[in-house]
Design an enzyme around this catalytic site. Structure first.
Site, PDB file in Angstrom:
ATOM      1  N   ASP A 143      39.766  56.651  54.504  1.00  0.00           N
ATOM      2  CA  ASP A 143      39.544  55.292  54.976  1.00  0.00           C
ATOM      3  C   ASP A 143      40.588  55.017  56.071  1.00  0.00           C
ATOM      4  O   ASP A 143      41.527  55.791  56.266  1.00  0.00           O
ATOM      5  CB  ASP A 143      39.629  54.266  53.832  1.00  0.00           C
ATOM      6  CG  ASP A 143      38.881  52.980  54.191  1.00  0.00           C
ATOM      7  OD1 ASP A 143      38.711  52.694  55.397  1.00  0.00           O
ATOM      8  OD2 ASP A 143      38.475  52.239  53.272  1.00  0.00           O
TER       9      ASP A 143
HETATM   10  C1  NOJ Z   1      38.038  49.994  56.118  1.00  0.00           C
HETATM   11  C2  NOJ Z   1      36.970  49.862  55.082  1.00  0.00           C
HETATM   12  O1  NOJ Z   1      37.522  49.942  53.787  1.00  0.00           O
HETATM   13  C3  NOJ Z   1      35.862  50.902  55.210  1.00  0.00           C
HETATM   14  O2  NOJ Z   1      34.830  50.554  54.329  1.00  0.00           O
HETATM   15  C4  NOJ Z   1      35.397  50.999  56.623  1.00  0.00           C
HETATM   16  O3  NOJ Z   1      34.337  51.939  56.710  1.00  0.00           O
HETATM   17  C5  NOJ Z   1      36.546  51.390  57.518  1.00  0.00           C
HETATM   18  N1  NOJ Z   1      37.579  50.378  57.424  1.00  0.00           N
HETATM   19  C6  NOJ Z   1      36.132  51.571  58.974  1.00  0.00           C
HETATM   20  O4  NOJ Z   1      35.813  50.386  59.570  1.00  0.00           O
END
Ligand code: NOJ
Length: 736
Positions: A262
């Site tokens: 993430d």
């Molecule tokens: C953080 C989020 O937790 C995740 O779900 C997302 O895909 C990423 N950022 C990218 O934007």
């Protein structure tokens, strides 16, 4: 996975790899931001050196082509980039949020929705979406409950596979599709206190029996990528968790794709007090099974040094690069790196996209109450008042997780009602505004967010009185209440599940007028609406229904569509009751025990609405539950059938649900577990037979006592019905 034979993909990957420097190999493991969120070198500069394998947070076809040109013409090995973005429930045509789509209990709704999202996103130049979100959520305080399929592994697994098929098509590389990403692996939905990012403690039995099944279903459906979760799982951050990323995902499930962290999660291993520094974080993430570092720069800063000093081998880096290159080969990016800049407009103009979105919205809504048959409303109404802060809100209708650069353009409930009643007087008053008490950090990234000054108490009071007066002048009142889009989603947890602001007070004042009141809820999480559940005659849970939401709601309210959705979550009476879910183990004093009392002395423990619940404008009878055999051998299957009849006077849908309970076992088993469901459309008087198969996959489980998967020889109860409180019951025995 793809139409290109495995061996051919592998051969091409080895050829590419053979020509790459170690820096370029590490570049492939690096995903960089296309938007200037963080200080750092320009993307062009990084890409030119072969320092990035993928770009995220960019949504601009021309810029995609410009960056791709640098990658394939100027970078040393000329490897195309993967462009990635969160396309969660639509690119431009916005579909109901995933929690709503799960309420359809119709995987084909999710599959078709994500196929449209993929088609639009791919036409824009995107290759990869960060979805589906597969986190089981049993705590409605957690804001990200909106992004998943709710509390149940069986429903969750069906929705997971459907979304993967929708995004990717039959295999990675299917034209007009994108690569999917199963996230957030794993356990993220069980955050302590429902607080986003907080640690998670889940015993292995619960991980394997409840939290893993949607992820495993995604692997079986051929998902190309996984994303690791942010939080600590049993004290080990998910992004440095070898048990998750290696032992289970690769070892047990044979996942062949790649894992992205993430955002910033590799670097954050230091903040979380797990890794000593960036070097340690890079080493531990890669060693755990991480392939790509999303935006933290930790891999690009540290991996070369780790190879130089012999801590890591070149082979370790190459092993991480291979599945990334394989996806690029399968996607056909080496042959077709660019996007036709004229295509997006054509794809977006296709009217069937909106048709799909409207149908998905209709099928996602859940009728929670309809006392005295107030709904459907008559079309000859003269004066309707639309009341509430969300009645004309495009943002709330489209819901959370908007694609970068997308301006909400939904048909609001007010617009939908006006379109349906061209002759009537449809008035509107929003009442007092609602706002988050603490603004979202995402707002800092959106210029103009929260630019509107906060209403003063006097302005709010005036708006309240105008709303009541507007309602008083109408024959029927539709209240549109709930949560604004930024009240659910990432970093949007709440301690209360009440209607925010003065909404309930307004609802009470309007109901006190003694006129027919319909409550339409727009929200991304179940809300504790105990007062409404007793006092408002008709309640429609519309969730965040997407671009066509207003039309779909009007169609339901006037009976042009018959609601058939069911709750994918248990609705608690109060926030203090969460986590609340139906598949609990029996206690020593269960509900049918003579000494049973509510677990709380200040009110009933029972849910406000049970899992699987939802009404229709018609009625159904489920009868004739039959098992093909009363004894089945371990490893074999028993077939279960039941008849469902539409006993009312209009065509409608019922979701027939099958639950089991194992009476005694190696471990205690939940009092009920969903093991099958089917949504059917029935004409008045029509009867259909539904059949389910219960085999080792349904009857086995991961046992704490045995430390492995088991299937016990035991007695089972089986229920078939319209929700998780079904009473039609039979039994069978599993024998050796
Ligand atoms: C953080 C989020 O937790 C995740 O779900 C997302 O895909 C990423 N950022 C990218 O934007």
């Amino acid at each position: 996975m793809s139409d290109i034979p495995e061996a051919e993909v592998a051969r091409r990957v080895e050829t590419i790899l053979a020509g790459m420097s170690i820096e370029e190999k590490i570049g492939q493991l690096t995903q960089i931001a296309g938007a200037p969120f963080f200080p750092g070198p320009e993307p062009e500069e990084v890409i030119r050196k072969g320092g990035a394998g993928s770009v995220l947070w960019l949504n601009d076809t021309q810029k995609f082509n410009a960056l791709q040109k640098i990658a394939v013409e100027e970078s040393p090995s000329k490897i195309p980039l993967l462009f990635a973005l969160d396309v969660i429930h639509g690119y431009r045509t916005i579909f109901p949020v995933p929690l709503a789509m799960a309420s359809s209990w119709d995987p084909s709704v999710a599959e078709r929705a994500q196929a449209v999202a993929a088609k639009e996103a791919r036409a824009a130049g995107l290759h990869w979406t960060f979805g589906p979100m597969l986190d089981i959520a049993r705590d409605a305080r957690w804001g990200r409950i909106v992004e998943g399929a709710g509390e149940d592994p069986c429903l969750g697994a069906a929705m997971a596979a459907a979304q993967v098929r929708g995004f990717q098509g039959p295999s990675v590389g299917t034209p007009d599709h994108v690569v999917a990403c199963a996230k957030h692996f794993a356990g993220y939905g069980a955050a302590d206190g429902g607080r986003d990012y907080d640690p998670v403690y889940l015993p292995e039995s619960r991980l394997r029996n409840v939290y893993f099944p949607p992820f495993q279903a995604a692997v079986k459906a051929g998902v190309g990528t996984f994303m690791s979760a942010y939080m600590d799982l049993n004290d080990v951050p998910a992004s440095g968790n070898r048990f998750l990323l290696h032992d289970v995902l690769r070892g047990e499930w044979d996942f062949q794709g790649f894992v992205v962290s993430d955002a910033m999660a590799v670097g954050n291993l230091v903040i979380e007090g797990f890794a000593r520094d960036g070097r340690d974080a890079a080493l531990r993430a890669l060693s755990a099974g991480m392939n790509m570092d999303m935006a933290s720069g930790t891999f690009s800063e540290n991996l070369a040094g780790l190879v130089e000093d012999g801590t890591l081998k070149v082979a370790d880096i190459e092993a991480a690069v291979r599945p990334i290159l394989a996806i690029k080969v399968r996607m056909g990016l080496f042959e077709h790196p660019y996007t036709d800049e004229t295509r997006l407009a054509q794809v977006l103009a296709q009217p069937e996209n909106h048709q799909e979105a409207r149908l998905a919205a209709q099928r996602s809504m859940v009728l929670l109450r309809n006392e005295g048959g107030l709904l459907p409303l008559a079309k000859n109404l003269k004066k309707v008042a639309m009341i509430g802060p969300l009645a004309d809100s495009m943002e709330a209708t489209e819901g959370s997780w908007m694609v970068f650069g997308h301006t909400p353009a939904a048909v609001t409930v007010l617009e939908g009602m006006r379109a349906k009643l061209p002759e009537a007087q449809v008035t509107y008053a929003p009442g007092p505004e609602i706002r988050r008490e603490i603004v979202s950090f995402f707002d800092d990234m959106m210029p103009g967010a929260n630019a509107k000054p906060v209403q003063t108490p006097e302005q709010a009071e005036a708006a309240f009185q105008t709303a009541v007066a507007t309602a008083r002048a109408a024959d029927v009142i539709v209240m549109v209440l709930g949560e604004k889009a930024d009240m659910a989603g990432e970093a949007a947890s709440r301690a209360s599940l009440d209607l925010p602001g003065r909404q309930e007070e307004l609802l009470k004042a309007v109901v006190a007028l003694g006129k027919p009141v319909v409550l339409v809820l727009l929200n991304g999480r179940p809300l504790s609406i105990s007062w409404a559940a007793e006092n408002v005659p008709a309640i429609l849970e519309a969730w965040e229904p997407g671009s066509e939401g207003g039309h779909a709601i009007a169609e339901i309210l006037f009976g042009d569509a018959n609601p058939g959705g069911k709750l994918p979550v248990t609705c608690p009476r109060k926030a203090g009751h969460v986590p609340l879910y139906y598949a609990r183990d029996l206690s020593h004093q269960p509900e049918d025990h003579p000494m049973y009392r509510s677990r709380y002395w200040d009110g009933p423990t029972t849910p406000l609405y049970p899992f699987g619940f939802g009404l229709s404008y018609t009625t159904f009878l489920i009868t004739n539950l039959k098992l093909a055999t009363s004894k089945v051998k371990v490893g074999s299957s028993v077939s279960v059938t039941a008849d469902v009849t539409n006993t009312g006077s209009v065509v409608g849908d019922e979701v027939v649900q099958l639950y089991i309970h194992q009476r005694a076992s190696s471990d205690s088993r939940p009092m009920r577990e969903l093991k099958g469901f089917e949504r059917l459309t029935l004409k008045p008087g029509e009867t259909k037979t539904v059949s389910f198969l219960l085999g080792p996959d349904e009857l086995g489980y991961w046992s704490t006592n045995a430390g492995k998967w088991v299937q016990d020889a035991e007695y089972f109860d089986v229920w078939v019905g319209a929700d998780s409180t079904a009473t039609l019951c039979a039994e069978f025995e599993v024998i050796r």
